[in-house]
Design a protein around this motif. Structure first.
Motif, PDB file in Angstrom:
ATOM      1  N   ALA A  92       0.590   1.568 -10.107  1.00 54.65           N
ATOM      2  CA  ALA A  92       0.542   1.675  -8.645  1.00 54.65           C
ATOM      3  C   ALA A  92      -0.127   0.443  -8.043  1.00 54.65           C
ATOM      4  O   ALA A  92       0.363  -0.146  -7.066  1.00 54.65           O
ATOM      5  CB  ALA A  92      -0.204   2.941  -8.238  1.00 54.65           C
ATOM      6  N   ALA A  93      -1.242   0.008  -8.636  1.00 55.96           N
ATOM      7  CA  ALA A  93      -1.945  -1.166  -8.126  1.00 55.96           C
ATOM      8  C   ALA A  93      -1.104  -2.427  -8.274  1.00 55.96           C
ATOM      9  O   ALA A  93      -1.198  -3.351  -7.447  1.00 55.96           O
ATOM     10  CB  ALA A  93      -3.281  -1.332  -8.852  1.00 55.96           C
ATOM     11  N   GLU A  94      -0.277  -2.461  -9.306  1.00 61.94           N
ATOM     12  CA  GLU A  94       0.569  -3.635  -9.513  1.00 61.94           C
ATOM     13  C   GLU A  94       1.547  -3.812  -8.354  1.00 61.94           C
ATOM     14  O   GLU A  94       1.925  -4.951  -8.030  1.00 61.94           O
ATOM     15  CB  GLU A  94       1.321  -3.501 -10.840  1.00 61.94           C
ATOM     16  N   GLN A  95       1.942  -2.738  -7.721  1.00 57.61           N
ATOM     17  CA  GLN A  95       2.840  -2.853  -6.571  1.00 57.61           C
ATOM     18  C   GLN A  95       2.182  -3.645  -5.440  1.00 57.61           C
ATOM     19  O   GLN A  95       2.833  -4.431  -4.746  1.00 57.61           O
ATOM     20  CB  GLN A  95       3.214  -1.456  -6.042  1.00 57.61           C
ATOM     21  N   VAL A  96       0.883  -3.475  -5.281  1.00 60.46           N
ATOM     22  CA  VAL A  96       0.146  -4.199  -4.249  1.00 60.46           C
ATOM     23  C   VAL A  96      -0.026  -5.667  -4.655  1.00 60.46           C
ATOM     24  O   VAL A  96       0.136  -6.564  -3.842  1.00 60.46           O
ATOM     25  CB  VAL A  96      -1.236  -3.557  -4.011  1.00 60.46           C
ATOM     26  N   ARG A  97      -0.282  -5.894  -5.924  1.00 60.64           N
ATOM     27  CA  ARG A  97      -0.444  -7.261  -6.406  1.00 60.64           C
ATOM     28  C   ARG A  97       0.860  -8.050  -6.210  1.00 60.64           C
ATOM     29  O   ARG A  97       0.844  -9.193  -5.761  1.00 60.64           O
ATOM     30  CB  ARG A  97      -0.853  -7.267  -7.879  1.00 60.64           C
ATOM     31  N   ALA A 111       0.820  -1.216   0.000  1.00 60.73           N
ATOM     32  CA  ALA A 111       0.000   0.000   0.000  1.00 60.73           C
ATOM     33  C   ALA A 111       0.853   1.264   0.000  1.00 60.73           C
ATOM     34  O   ALA A 111       0.499   2.262  -0.621  1.00 60.73           O
ATOM     35  CB  ALA A 111      -0.938  -0.007   1.197  1.00 60.73           C
ATOM     36  N   ARG A 112       1.980   1.202   0.696  1.00 61.69           N
ATOM     37  CA  ARG A 112       2.830   2.394   0.749  1.00 61.69           C
ATOM     38  C   ARG A 112       3.369   2.737  -0.635  1.00 61.69           C
ATOM     39  O   ARG A 112       3.366   3.912  -1.036  1.00 61.69           O
ATOM     40  CB  ARG A 112       3.977   2.165   1.727  1.00 61.69           C
ATOM     41  N   ALA A 113       3.831   1.739  -1.375  1.00 58.48           N
ATOM     42  CA  ALA A 113       4.335   1.991  -2.727  1.00 58.48           C
ATOM     43  C   ALA A 113       3.218   2.505  -3.634  1.00 58.48           C
ATOM     44  O   ALA A 113       3.442   3.403  -4.464  1.00 58.48           O
ATOM     45  CB  ALA A 113       4.944   0.711  -3.299  1.00 58.48           C
TER      46      ALA A 113
END
Length: 335
Positions: free
Chosen positions: A322-327, A298-300
């Motif tokens: 951005a969402a890919e960082q969470v995935r 979430a931070r990224a």
């Protein structure tokens, strides 16, 4: 359909009107998370609705229904005109603001100042009720300054219901018009949920909703044992993923909760249309910062949106990256 829900006092969960936050992009985003919660506009001053750029101030996407227009003002004639304009735009409800404590509303003698003028509030509500066919409701505080909340809230409530207001939403704390800033007024005056419960006990046939400091869906369910509606404010904005449970928990929709990654993909399409119309990514992405609240990555996600969405030419690919960082973080093996 929404008007009937109010009349039958079906339990309603809503997202509060919040200045600078609940604009049309925020509401469209929230609608991807819940199909049933009632959404509110930011407060629109009656004069602005009458004389301003109506499409900019009042325009909304049909997907936002049910959606309510909150008006600010204290002149019955102006409020009638603004309510008529809002109803013509297709809003499902017209709500009168009797709770905002900002300096701007004090200088204009509306918002929380109107807690001191319940008879004027009743005249405003009566005039709007007679002018439009959609529900007319009020959002207020339990009192202001040195008012006794028992007397102040009862006077306002009995007054507006005497002229057939369809609902009263109560922010369960006082507003201090002198000595506290608008921000401090959201936190410092103590919450008094029991005061709102007592009002509901006195008016069992009327729709009474509660607002203020409610942080979780579980807390909302507890309040609904006492009142007819719950209004989430900052909790829904800062951690919007809590809205994904609303349809199942409150409306009996036996469908899977929206997947946040799919929500991002839908919002990417929305952003493409917004950019084509001359908008900017940040107009939309700023409302999505909290979507992956407390999840790995979430931070990224937040850093990418915060640092890149405002750059010239930024597009939906920023959202997706951005969402890919969470995935990726979710798929990483535990340390």
């Amino acid at each position: 359909m929404y008007a009937q829900a109010l009349k039958s006092k079906q339990k309603i969960l809503s997202v509060a009107p919040m200045m600078d936050w609940t604009d049309r992009h925020c509401r469209f985003f929230h609608r991807q998370l819940t199909q049933n919660a009632l959404l509110y506009t930011e407060m629109v001053v009656a004069d602005a609705a009458i004389h301003g750029d109506r499409q900019r101030l009042l325009g909304f996407n049909d997907a936002e229904h049910p959606v309510a227009l909150q008006l600010g003002g204290s002149d019955p004639e102006k409020l009638v005109r603004a309510a008529e304009i809002g109803a013509a735009f297709g809003y499902d409800e017209i709500n009168l603001n009797v709770g905002c404590p900002s300096d701007r509303v004090q200088s204009g003698t509306f918002g929380a100042c109107l807690m001191k003028e319940p008879d004027l509030v009743a005249r405003c509500v009566k005039a709007m009720q007679e002018a439009v066919d959609v529900p007319v409701t009020v959002k207020c505080r339990i009192g202001v300054d040195d008012q006794d909340p028992e007397e102040a809230l009862d006077r306002l409530a009995y007054g507006v219901f005497a002229v057939n207001a369809d609902a009263l939403w109560v922010h369960a704390r006082k507003a201090w018009l002198q000595g506290l800033s608008p921000k401090e007024n959201r936190d410092i005056p103590p919450l008094d949920y029991d005061r709102v419960y007592r009002l509901k006990e006195r008016l069992p046939e009327k729709f009474i909703g509660i607002n203020g400091g409610i942080k979780t869906i579980e807390e909302a369910e507890q309040h609904l044992a006492h009142v007819d509606g719950v209004m989430l404010g900052r909790a829904a904005y800062q951690n919007p993923d809590i809205l994904a449970d609303v349809d199942d928990r409150f409306y009996g929709a036996r469908t899977p909760a929206p997947d946040p990654f799919e929500v991002v993909e839908m919002m990417a399409e929305y952003v493409r249309d917004h950019l084509t119309a001359g908008g900017r990514l940040s107009h939309v992405s700023r409302h999505m910062i909290g979507l992956f609240h407390s999840r790995p990555g979430a931070r990224a996600y937040r850093q990418i949106l915060s640092s890149e969405a405002t750059r010239p030419g930024a597009g939906p690919e920023v959202l997706l990256r951005a969402a890919e960082q969470v995935r990726v973080a979710a798929q990483a093996p535990a340390a």
